[in-house]
Design an enzyme around this catalytic site. Structure first.
Site, PDB file in Angstrom:
ATOM      1  N   GLU A   1      -8.434  -5.072   4.895  1.00 49.31           N
ATOM      2  CA  GLU A   1      -8.233  -4.728   3.489  1.00 49.31           C
ATOM      3  C   GLU A   1      -7.101  -5.544   2.872  1.00 49.31           C
ATOM      4  O   GLU A   1      -7.148  -5.890   1.684  1.00 49.31           O
ATOM      5  CB  GLU A   1      -7.938  -3.230   3.364  1.00 49.31           C
ATOM      6  CG  GLU A   1      -9.099  -2.355   3.788  1.00 49.31           C
ATOM      7  CD  GLU A   1      -8.707  -0.906   4.011  1.00 49.31           C
ATOM      8  OE1 GLU A   1      -8.884  -0.117   3.075  1.00 49.31           O
ATOM      9  OE2 GLU A   1      -8.224  -0.581   5.111  1.00 49.31           O
TER      10      GLU A   1
ATOM     11  N   ASN B   1       0.874  -1.170   0.000  1.00 45.20           N
ATOM     12  CA  ASN B   1       0.000   0.000   0.000  1.00 45.20           C
ATOM     13  C   ASN B   1       0.912   1.222   0.000  1.00 45.20           C
ATOM     14  O   ASN B   1       1.422   1.622   1.052  1.00 45.20           O
ATOM     15  CB  ASN B   1      -0.908  -0.014   1.224  1.00 45.20           C
ATOM     16  CG  ASN B   1      -1.861   1.170   1.283  1.00 45.20           C
ATOM     17  OD1 ASN B   1      -1.768   2.111   0.484  1.00 45.20           O
ATOM     18  ND2 ASN B   1      -2.767   1.158   2.237  1.00 45.20           N
TER      19      ASN B   1
ATOM     20  N   ARG C   1      -9.371  16.182   6.770  1.00 46.75           N
ATOM     21  CA  ARG C   1     -10.162  16.620   5.616  1.00 46.75           C
ATOM     22  C   ARG C   1     -11.498  17.168   6.087  1.00 46.75           C
ATOM     23  O   ARG C   1     -12.098  16.669   7.027  1.00 46.75           O
ATOM     24  CB  ARG C   1     -10.399  15.455   4.643  1.00 46.75           C
ATOM     25  CG  ARG C   1      -9.133  14.866   4.073  1.00 46.75           C
ATOM     26  CD  ARG C   1      -9.437  13.663   3.191  1.00 46.75           C
ATOM     27  NE  ARG C   1      -8.278  12.795   3.082  1.00 46.75           N
ATOM     28  CZ  ARG C   1      -8.342  11.486   2.899  1.00 46.75           C
ATOM     29  NH1 ARG C   1      -9.507  10.882   2.823  1.00 46.75           N
ATOM     30  NH2 ARG C   1      -7.233  10.772   2.809  1.00 46.75           N
TER      31      ARG C   1
ATOM     32  N   ARG D   1      -2.443  -2.057  -3.604  1.00 43.18           N
ATOM     33  CA  ARG D   1      -3.607  -1.196  -3.454  1.00 43.18           C
ATOM     34  C   ARG D   1      -3.421  -0.009  -4.386  1.00 43.18           C
ATOM     35  O   ARG D   1      -2.420   0.698  -4.337  1.00 43.18           O
ATOM     36  CB  ARG D   1      -3.738  -0.691  -2.022  1.00 43.18           C
ATOM     37  CG  ARG D   1      -4.942   0.233  -1.833  1.00 43.18           C
ATOM     38  CD  ARG D   1      -4.768   1.149  -0.646  1.00 43.18           C
ATOM     39  NE  ARG D   1      -5.905   2.054  -0.506  1.00 43.18           N
ATOM     40  CZ  ARG D   1      -5.867   3.206   0.141  1.00 43.18           C
ATOM     41  NH1 ARG D   1      -4.746   3.611   0.720  1.00 43.18           N
ATOM     42  NH2 ARG D   1      -6.934   3.972   0.217  1.00 43.18           N
TER      43      ARG D   1
ATOM     44  N   HIS E   1     -12.131   3.501  -0.236  1.00 49.95           N
ATOM     45  CA  HIS E   1     -12.195   2.493   0.837  1.00 49.95           C
ATOM     46  C   HIS E   1     -12.993   1.272   0.386  1.00 49.95           C
ATOM     47  O   HIS E   1     -13.578   0.552   1.200  1.00 49.95           O
ATOM     48  CB  HIS E   1     -12.835   3.051   2.123  1.00 49.95           C
ATOM     49  CG  HIS E   1     -12.060   4.139   2.780  1.00 49.95           C
ATOM     50  ND1 HIS E   1     -12.674   5.223   3.375  1.00 49.95           N
ATOM     51  CD2 HIS E   1     -10.729   4.337   2.945  1.00 49.95           C
ATOM     52  CE1 HIS E   1     -11.754   6.028   3.875  1.00 49.95           C
ATOM     53  NE2 HIS E   1     -10.561   5.512   3.628  1.00 49.95           N
TER      54      HIS E   1
END
Length: 398
Positions: free
Chosen positions: A383, A9, A239, A89, A178
């Protein structure tokens, strides 16, 4: 012989990695190369209970980090020799990639071409792919896209109310992110409910430093909070989430912000950190709030309020709900955030079992609702396992 997949990732200044056994989901080795491009670049990894930290060269690149990871694997010969593929990813697959795929030159170029839609992510993903191909030239490499799970969104859900030609010519639409997490926890929820995923109506909330929530009807995503980029939607660690777009033009026209400064403000200086003026870490804010810090309380109140609004709106579109699912670093571990959220949803049929809510943390998954309530689950996401499974699935296709 036991087979393993290397899962990567790659971020702009880091590489998270894990070695995953293809049949059991065990992670014998995992770690992170961080602060890439800086003076204090380092590689940290754990093998079983043993933890090691290595200093990388000053201003280390992704290639340098992958070379170091390769050297670490050689220390554990049985792991290195049992690797059968590398899974990556990839954040943005646009409309081209509706599922994971084996990486070739055309795929890598397409990922690079979509960098304008994920400038903080896709270039790093490409750098990681290129470096991994050099480090492991004989292994098949597979791209697993964050956006693929959301290719089932209907057009009326993913389009923005902008001139249609902007979608036709430039692909400006909602994509969602996601995806691997929402896919994994929705499948786990179906198992807890003893139902087929195709028969499940779910709301899955991935809450971490990045946050997104997804409406799933009959096993398929029909709406999600993140949009053209991962900025839209819920309030997050740094964010801002949903905001009046005119704020950006106001900052540019009246406060002399540049476009880059606006982007940095919205992505890196807002959210929990911006409101609390302390931290983007929910644990820190919960501790500060308990000591009477009002800015920390305000940040957490805003976070919960916006989450509640999204849950309410998604209840309206998924139909009879089978379960609300919390996941991600905050969703899995913050009993406080879950309690505060559910307390505002009592009138919609939700009630929390306080004991279960306290117990379902730090890797423990299961129901946290009272028997009379709509189902509420806390599920630890995985994940990396999704990436590993897809890597095996697509690495050896003819």
């Amino acid at each position: 012989m036991t087979q393993h997949v290397l899962v990567l990732n790659c971020g702009s200044s880091s590489i998270k990695f894990a070695i995953i056994e293809t049949t059991s989901a065990k992670l014998p080795l995992q770690g992170i190369a961080e602060n890439l491009g800086a003076e204090n670049s380092q590689l940290r990894y754990s093998y079983g209970q043993d933890k090691t930290s290595l200093k990388l060269t000053t201003n280390a690149t992704h290639k340098d980090a992958l070379h170091c990871i390769e050297q670490v694997l050689k220390k554990f010969d049985t792991l290195g020799s049992s690797l059968v593929a590398v899974g990556h990813r990839v954040v943005h697959g646009g409309e081209r990639f509706t599922h994971s795929c084996l990486i070739d030159d055309a795929v890598k170029q397409a990922i690079s071409d979509m960098s304008h839609m994920a400038p903080l992510h896709n270039p790093a993903n490409v750098a990681g792919i290129t470096s991994a191909q050099a480090a492991f030239p004989n292994l098949p490499q597979v791209a697993v896209f964050d956006t693929a799970f959301f290719q089932t969104l209907p057009k009326h859900a993913y389009l923005y109310a902008l001139p249609y030609k902007l979608y036709e010519q430039h692909g400006i639409r909602k994509y969602g992110f996601h995806g691997s997490s929402h896919y994994f926890v929705s499948g786990q929820a179906a198992k807890y409910l003893t139902k087929e995923i195709k028969d499940c109506n779910l709301i899955t909330a991935h809450l971490g430093n990045g946050c997104s929530i997804t409406a799933i009807k009959q096993g398929k995503a029909i709406d999600t909070s993140m949009g053209f980029t991962p900025l839209e939607g819920l309030m997050m660690g740094t964010r801002c989430g949903d905001i009046d777009p005119s704020v950006a033009t106001f900052l540019i026209e009246n406060l002399a912000y540049s476009a880059n400064q606006v982007s940095a403000l919205l992505n890196k200086q807002s959210g929990l950190h911006g409101i609390s003026q302390l931290s983007n870490d929910c644990r820190t804010l919960e501790q500060e709030q308990a000591q009477g810090n009002q800015q920390a309380k305000l940040a957490l109140d805003m976070f919960v309020y916006r989450l509640v609004k999204y849950i309410g709106s998604y209840l309206a579109i998924v139909g009879p709900l089978d379960a609300l699912v919390f996941t991600g670093g905050i969703g899995e571990n913050s009993s406080y955030i879950r309690q505060q959220t559910i307390s505002q949803l009592k009138h919609m049929g939700f009630s929390l079992d306080d004991k279960l809510n306290t117990e379902m943390r730090f890797g423990h998954s299961g129901f946290i609702s009272q028997p009379s309530s709509k189902n509420i689950l806390a599920i630890a996401t995985n994940e990396e396992w999704v990436i590993a499974q897809d890597t095996i699935k697509y690495a050896f296709q003819a």
